[in-house]
Write an enzyme that holds these catalytic residues in place. Structure first.
Site, PDB file in Angstrom:
ATOM      1  N   GLU A  57       0.892  -1.150   0.000  1.00 22.13           N
ATOM      2  CA  GLU A  57       0.000   0.000   0.000  1.00 22.13           C
ATOM      3  C   GLU A  57       0.939   1.210   0.000  1.00 22.13           C
ATOM      4  OE1 GLU A  57      -3.175  -0.543  -0.214  1.00 22.13           O
ATOM      5  OE2 GLU A  57      -3.980   1.467   0.096  1.00 22.13           O
ATOM      6  N   ASP A  68      -3.891  11.376   8.861  1.00 27.22           N
ATOM      7  CA  ASP A  68      -2.655  10.790   9.370  1.00 27.22           C
ATOM      8  C   ASP A  68      -2.164  11.439  10.650  1.00 27.22           C
ATOM      9  OD1 ASP A  68      -1.928   8.690   7.493  1.00 27.22           O
ATOM     10  OD2 ASP A  68      -1.900  10.315   6.012  1.00 27.22           O
ATOM     11  N   TYR A 183     -11.157  -2.129   2.877  1.00 28.31           N
ATOM     12  CA  TYR A 183     -10.322  -1.620   3.971  1.00 28.31           C
ATOM     13  C   TYR A 183     -11.190  -1.464   5.203  1.00 28.31           C
ATOM     14  CZ  TYR A 183      -6.460   0.991   6.145  1.00 28.31           C
ATOM     15  OH  TYR A 183      -5.431   1.397   6.956  1.00 28.31           O
TER      16      TYR A 183
END
Ligand code: PLP
Lengths: 280, 397
Positions: A57, A68, A183
């Site tokens: 990934e 993030d 995911y």
């Protein structure tokens, strides 16, 4: 270039079939392209694949990565400061694809990296360098059609993210749409190693399987072999680990050591192979 | 029910481009907002607080000395006199009442100039809510008085070091917090930007500015003004002033962006609409400042509140449709207007608002006799004194 395109049409299917036969789950490391610089990044990717990464990934470095935490933010900043451009990212991808023709490669991008530069151009270039899937961190189900349509036009598999607290309607829709893999978010929040992964319930996994979902890959907070083993026992098809990998690299860089993630990847992959008694 | 939801889009701009994890929180907010604005009790509480706590209505002041043509009138809508010192308090009251309605006790927000953060601290203290403010490290530095103000009123201020250390990075950090805390925390976005439903909500609660201004100008002049001016950072004071005039074709609407040190110097201005291109930033398709790779550019403005490489999606739409004209003025022009208004009208404007004043002064020279211009004086300049002092010292050397 043409040889790159005619590779395996569905690398994810093949990978997950093979792993199921071997009673393993996929270990998928995440790294930011161009981190800490172009050459070292290539070197790291080769190390990871040789040490047992089943797929990759990869993220393009971005100025504003809102999903993030500090570790991946740092990787983004270091890559950008190293002067990594979009062209560099596509270069690295083409190199990796040529060296590992059967390895599934997924991109993890932010919406503006795709939209701001031209939707079709991005998907087309990704296709041309042999990318299998694209996941966009800030494109939720209700906005996905824009991206999904482009993915379809360029035969890229569009991966969607499913939060652990999604309602049934959303679980159904995302199970329906996500291609290549799905995911599964282990927990709320942002990427990082401070908050550990949540492990999905058997009921959720059963429901998604009944809904014919693509293979479930768990991500966010996967830090140690114990996390991998726990995910494996819960019944997912794979795990993604990003911040933990990058944290290792940052530590080694800080110490001035040669960077080497082989041991870490091997340990994580070992846990993906066999049941871990401790995690029961 | 679903059919009645407002569109998240303004033409091709807008939308809800956030991580999936945040979608339920935004949808909950949308539902709460739509219920609230149709609830008399909510509206009564909102307007009562605006009146008895925040000090509405704010006056409309005719400038006596600064118009370059005495036959062109310049009016100021005095949001600088609102409690907190800027228009921000209007919508903070609205959103804090929404948070209460949702049962969320903790509030987070970003701030640029510190005005939104100050408004948050004020209303949080009043309503007994737990307030955390994210502020770019560079802005903490240049708006120290506002940081102190926020802390005085009990807010936690967190300096954000990442990225450019300005408003954009503070928004990033607030979104990161929210993606883990949404169950008990409401994110009070401070401008008419961001993902749906924020642009809609912020506009709704700021529309009071234009509604009052319209009545006030009609009362003294018996007619509508010829042109309205407002500075544009994310676009909340501008949309708040414009909203009630959008359907009045004879009223020109002018949004003023920061040209910083010059539009031709990349990274040295914040004229998103003037120089930007279509992209996605902070949850919406809008005009943004970006490079060829889609990386968000650094912006610059002498006024922290306008130092933002994005803009609310409705402004991108209003620019495209041609209904609003967007111009820009430089740091120096804004400073000149700051001094002029202070010296000759006895009103110290926020540096943000000084941009709008500067544009109105320029236009007043060209307008025919008898014209009426109305400027949104979005905030007062007390917070900018240290910075202007520093600037004046530099000039003196
Ligand atoms: C006084 C004042 N005016 C204007 C602005 C710009 O914001 P907006 O464009 O949302 O009105 C700010 C932002 O901090 C401000 O403090």
């Amino acid at each position: 270039m043409a040889t790159i395109n005619t590779g395996n049409k569905n690398r994810y299917d093949k990978l997950f079939n093979d792993l199921t036969e071997r009673n393993e789950v996929a270990f998928i490391p995440f790294i930011t392209l161009g981190f800490p610089n172009k050459d070292q990044c290539l070197k790291l990717i080769r190390q990871m694949v040789k040490a047992g990464a089943d797929a990759l990934e990869l993220g393009f470095p971005y100025s504003d990565p809102i999903a993030d935490g500090p570790i991946i933010q740092k990787a983004n900043i270091m890559a950008l400061n190293a002067g990594i451009s979009r062209d560099d990212c596509f270069d690295i991808l083409a190199t990796i694809r040529a060296e590992f023709p059967n390895l599934p490669i997924g991109l993890l991008l932010y919406a503006n990296l795709v939209y701001g530069t031209g939707l079709d151009e991005t998907y087309e270039r990704a296709k041309n360098v042999g990318v299998d899937s694209i996941l966009i961190a800030d494109a939720p189900l209700r906005e996905i059609s824009t991206f999904k349509d482009a993915a379809t036009r360029h035969t890229i598999q569009q991966v969607l993210i499913l939060p652990p607290d999604a309602n049934h309607e959303k679980r159904q829709a995302i199970a329906n749409l996500s291609e290549g893999y799905l995911y599964l978010l282990s927990r709320s929040g942002i990427t990082g190693t401070e908050t550990r992964a949540g492990i999905p319930t058997r009921d959720l996994i059963k429901e998604l399987t009944t809904l014919n979902s693509a293979p479930l890959v768990l991500g966010f907070g996967i830090k140690t072999p114990t996390d991998v083993a726990a995910a494996r026992s819960a019944g997912v098809a794979g795990v993604i680990s990003g911040s933990a990998v990058i944290e290792q690299i940052l530590l080694q860089l800080e110490k001035g050591n040669d960077i080497n993630v082989s041991k870490f990847i091997q340990a994580m992959k070992r846990a993906a192979k066999r049941p871990n008694r401790m995690a029961r | 029910m679903l059919d009645n939801l407002p569109s998240p889009y303004y033409g091709k701009f807008g939308g809800m481009f956030v991580p999936e994890i945040l979608v339920p929180a935004l949808e909950q907010l949308e539902t709460c907002f739509l219920g609230a604005i149709n609830d008399d009790a909510f509206n009564d509480e909102f307007y009562a607080m605006l009146k008895t706590y925040a000090g509405r209505e704010t006056p409309l002041t005719l400038c006596q000395n600064i118009s370059p043509n005495p036959k062109v009138k310049i009016y100021l809508k005095r949001e600088d006199l609102l409690h907190g010192g800027a228009h921000k308090t209007n919508q903070v009251i609205g959103q804090c009442l929404l948070a209460k309605r949702m049962g969320k006790q903790r509030l987070i927000a970003e701030t640029g100039a510190g005005q939104h953060g100050v408004a948050m601290a004020i209303v949080g203290a009043r309503m007994g809510l737990d307030v955390t403010i994210y502020m770019g490290a560079k802005d903490v530095e240049r708006q120290q008085q506002n940081v102190f103000r926020m802390r005085l009123m009990g807010a936690r201020v967190i300096a954000v070091d990442s990225g450019s250390g300005t408003l954009k990075d503070a928004i990033n950090e607030a979104m990161r917090d929210w993606s883990a805390s949404y169950e008990h925390t409401h994110y009070v976005l401070g401008t008419a930007a961001g993902p749906h439903p924020f642009p809609l909500i912020v506009k709704h609660f700021q529309t009071v500015i234009g509604r009052e201004a319209k009545q006030q100008v009609l009362a003294v002049e018996g007619r509508l003004p010829d042109a309205l001016y407002a500075c544009v950072g994310g676009g909340s004071n501008a949309i708040g002033l414009f909203a009630d005039f959008i359907d009045e074709p004879d009223v020109s609407l002018i949004g003023v962006e920061p040209a910083g040190k010059g539009l031709d110097i990349s990274g040295q201005h914040g004229a998103t609409l003037g120089t930007g291109s279509n992209g996605i930033l902070h949850g919406a398709i809008t005009k943004i400042m970006q490079n060829d790779d889609g990386q968000i550019s650094k912006s610059h403005s002498i006024s922290a509140g306008l130092d933002y490489p994005g803009v609310g999606p409705e402004h991108a739409f209003l620019q495209d449709s041609g209904r609003v004209t967007y111009t820009s003025v430089t740091d120096q022009e804004a400073l000149d207007a700051f001094h002029l208004l202070s010296r000759h009208e006895g009103i110290i404007p926020a540096l943000e608002s000084a941009h709008a004043v500067a544009q109105a002064l320029k236009d007043a020279q060209q307008r025919p006799d008898g014209s009426i211009l109305l400027v949104n004086l979005s905030g007062r300049g007390d917070k900018d004194l240290a910075q202007v002092m520093k600037h004046s010292e530099k000039e003196a050397h």
